[in-house]
Scaffold this motif. Sequence first.
Motif, short mmCIF file in Angstrom:
data_model
loop_
_atom_site.label_atom_id
_atom_site.label_comp_id
_atom_site.label_asym_id
_atom_site.label_seq_id
_atom_site.Cartn_x
_atom_site.Cartn_y
_atom_site.Cartn_z
N VAL A 100 0.82 -1.20 0.00
CA VAL A 100 0.00 0.00 0.00
C VAL A 100 0.86 1.25 0.00
O VAL A 100 1.96 1.27 0.55
CB VAL A 100 -0.94 0.05 1.22
CG1 VAL A 100 -2.05 -0.96 1.07
CG2 VAL A 100 -0.20 -0.16 2.51
N ARG A 101 0.33 2.29 -0.62
CA ARG A 101 0.95 3.62 -0.59
C ARG A 101 -0.12 4.58 -0.06
O ARG A 101 -0.92 5.12 -0.82
CB ARG A 101 1.42 4.01 -2.00
CG ARG A 101 2.31 5.25 -2.00
CD ARG A 101 2.98 5.42 -3.35
NE ARG A 101 4.07 4.48 -3.54
CZ ARG A 101 5.36 4.76 -3.32
NH1 ARG A 101 5.72 5.94 -2.89
NH2 ARG A 101 6.27 3.86 -3.53
N LEU A 110 -9.94 12.88 1.73
CA LEU A 110 -9.80 12.83 0.27
C LEU A 110 -8.47 13.46 -0.12
O LEU A 110 -8.28 14.66 0.04
CB LEU A 110 -10.96 13.59 -0.38
CG LEU A 110 -11.08 13.50 -1.90
CD1 LEU A 110 -11.34 12.07 -2.34
CD2 LEU A 110 -12.19 14.41 -2.41
N PHE A 111 -7.55 12.64 -0.64
CA PHE A 111 -6.24 13.18 -1.05
C PHE A 111 -6.41 14.02 -2.31
O PHE A 111 -7.38 13.86 -3.06
CB PHE A 111 -5.22 12.05 -1.24
CG PHE A 111 -5.74 10.87 -2.01
CD1 PHE A 111 -5.92 10.92 -3.39
CD2 PHE A 111 -6.06 9.68 -1.35
CE1 PHE A 111 -6.41 9.83 -4.10
CE2 PHE A 111 -6.56 8.59 -2.04
CZ PHE A 111 -6.73 8.66 -3.42
N SER A 112 -5.42 14.90 -2.56
CA SER A 112 -5.54 15.80 -3.70
C SER A 112 -5.15 15.08 -4.99
O SER A 112 -4.40 14.11 -4.97
CB SER A 112 -4.64 17.02 -3.50
OG SER A 112 -3.28 16.61 -3.58
N LEU A 116 -2.00 12.36 -5.68
CA LEU A 116 -2.22 11.07 -6.35
C LEU A 116 -1.27 10.94 -7.55
O LEU A 116 -0.62 9.89 -7.72
CB LEU A 116 -3.69 10.95 -6.79
CG LEU A 116 -4.02 9.73 -7.65
CD1 LEU A 116 -3.68 8.44 -6.92
CD2 LEU A 116 -5.49 9.74 -8.06
N ALA A 117 -1.20 11.99 -8.33
CA ALA A 117 -0.32 11.95 -9.52
C ALA A 117 1.12 11.63 -9.09
O ALA A 117 1.80 10.81 -9.73
CB ALA A 117 -0.39 13.27 -10.26
N ASP A 118 1.57 12.23 -7.99
CA ASP A 118 2.94 11.99 -7.52
C ASP A 118 3.14 10.57 -6.97
O ASP A 118 4.26 10.08 -6.93
CB ASP A 118 3.29 12.98 -6.38
CG ASP A 118 3.43 14.40 -6.90
OD1 ASP A 118 3.51 14.57 -8.14
OD2 ASP A 118 3.42 15.34 -6.08
N CYS A 156 -10.12 10.20 -10.39
CA CYS A 156 -10.21 9.10 -11.36
C CYS A 156 -9.51 9.45 -12.66
O CYS A 156 -8.87 8.59 -13.28
CB CYS A 156 -11.67 8.73 -11.62
SG CYS A 156 -12.45 8.02 -10.17
N ASP A 157 -9.63 10.71 -13.10
CA ASP A 157 -8.98 11.12 -14.35
C ASP A 157 -7.47 10.90 -14.28
O ASP A 157 -6.86 10.44 -15.25
CB ASP A 157 -9.26 12.60 -14.64
CG ASP A 157 -10.71 12.82 -15.09
OD1 ASP A 157 -11.39 11.81 -15.38
OD2 ASP A 157 -11.15 13.99 -15.14
N ILE A 158 -6.88 11.24 -13.13
CA ILE A 158 -5.43 11.06 -12.97
C ILE A 158 -5.07 9.58 -13.07
O ILE A 158 -4.13 9.19 -13.77
CB ILE A 158 -4.97 11.60 -11.59
CG1 ILE A 158 -5.40 13.04 -11.40
CG2 ILE A 158 -3.49 11.35 -11.35
CD1 ILE A 158 -4.40 14.08 -11.72
N ALA A 159 -5.85 8.75 -12.35
CA ALA A 159 -5.58 7.31 -12.37
C ALA A 159 -5.76 6.75 -13.78
O ALA A 159 -4.90 6.03 -14.30
CB ALA A 159 -6.49 6.59 -11.38
N HIS A 160 -6.87 7.11 -14.41
CA HIS A 160 -7.18 6.56 -15.73
C HIS A 160 -6.17 7.01 -16.79
O HIS A 160 -5.82 6.23 -17.68
CB HIS A 160 -8.61 6.93 -16.13
CG HIS A 160 -9.64 6.23 -15.29
ND1 HIS A 160 -10.91 6.73 -15.08
CD2 HIS A 160 -9.57 5.07 -14.58
CE1 HIS A 160 -11.58 5.90 -14.29
NE2 HIS A 160 -10.80 4.88 -13.97
#
Length: 340
Positions: A100-101, A110-112, A116-118, A156-160
Motif C-alpha cells: 500500500v501507498r 480525500l487526497f488531492s 495522487l499523480a505523484d 479518477c482522471d489522474i488514475a485513468h
Amino acid sequence: MIDLRSDTVTRPTDEMRSAARNAPVGDDVYGEDPTVNKLEARAAELLGTQAALYVPSGTMGNQIAALTHTEYGQEVVLEATSHIYGHEVGGLAATAGLQVRPLDGGADGLFSPSALADAIIEPSLHRAGTGLVCLENTHNRAGGTAHSPAAMAARCDIAHDAGIPVHLDGARLFNAAVALDVPPAALAEPVDSVMCCVSKGLGAPVGSLVAGDEEFVETARRYRKRLGGGMRQAGIIAAPGLIALDSWERLAEDHERAVRLATALDELPGVTVDAPDTNLVRVDVTDAVVDGETFLSQLADRDVLGGAYGGDVIRLCTHRDLTDADVDAAIAVATEILTD
Ligand SMILES: *Cc1c(COP(=O)(O)O)cnc(C)c1O
C-alpha cells in the motif's frame, strides 16, 4: 438502550423478515437463486453498472475488487485512514499480495489529485508499479464526509490517464447520494468498481454488493468462490436486501437527526462537533470535562452507547432504529455528563 455505535446495529423490519420467509430460492453458486439474481440486477441498475455480485460483507467485497483489478506485488494508492487500509485485517497484503501507498486525505479523507499523480509508480525492472487506486465515499473516519462526483472524477482522471483502475469503497454510498442530492449512479460513474453495503443504514441483516462491468464481475465471482463466499440458498438473506435497496432515500431522516445531535453537542463546553454531512457525528471532547474513554463509559452507564474514533474523538451514528425521542434522550444524557 440507545445504540449510537453504528448503523450496522439496525435490525431487519417485519417486512424484511416476511420477505426472507417467502423468498424464492435456488443454489446461487449455480447462479440459480432468483432472489439473489434480482438483488444483483437491482443493484447494478441503481449503480448504473453492467453487473453486480452479492457478497457476505463489505470487507469481502473490497478484497475481491482488489484481487480482481491487480497483479500480485503491485501497489495500491489509498487514503491513510481508509477502511480498506486500516480495518480489513491487512487483507490487501495477506490475501491479495499487494503493498500500500497511503496518502493523507486531511479532514475530508480525500487526497488531492496532485498527491495522487505523484504517488503513481510506473512499473520497471525495480518497481512493481501501481495497480489500483481506492476511494471511500462516504469517508468513515473523516466523519461520514460525502465527496461529490466531480471531486471523485478529478482523482479518477489522474488514475485513468495512467491506465490504472479505481475502486470505490462505497459502504455508505447511498448516504453520500442523499447528502449530495445526486443519483447513486452519479457516484459510481467515475470509478471502475464499487462496493456498497445493504447491511448498514439500509437495514438489511447481511451483505454487500460489488459492482462493475460484466468482465469485472465474472472474475470477481471466481474470487468470491476462492475466498469461501459462494453461498447456496442465499435468497433468504438477499430478499431483505432488495427492500433495503428500495429504501435508500429515507437515509435523509438519519442525516437530519445527526445534524440535530451535532448542533446540540457542539454547544457544550470544550466540545467540538463539525456539522455532519451524513449520519456519522464526530465528537471531539479533548477540551471537555471528561476524556473520551470516561465519556463513553458514563454514556453506557446511562444506557447510551457510542464508539471511539480514537483518543478523545467519539463517533455517534444515527440510523433507522432510533426515534426522535432517542436522539433527545441521548442529547440530555451527554449534556449531563459534559456540563460541570
Ligand atoms: C463497514 C465498512 C466496510 C466493511 O463492511 P463489513 O460489511 O463490515 O465488512 C468497508 N468500508 C467502510 C468505509 C465501512 O464503513
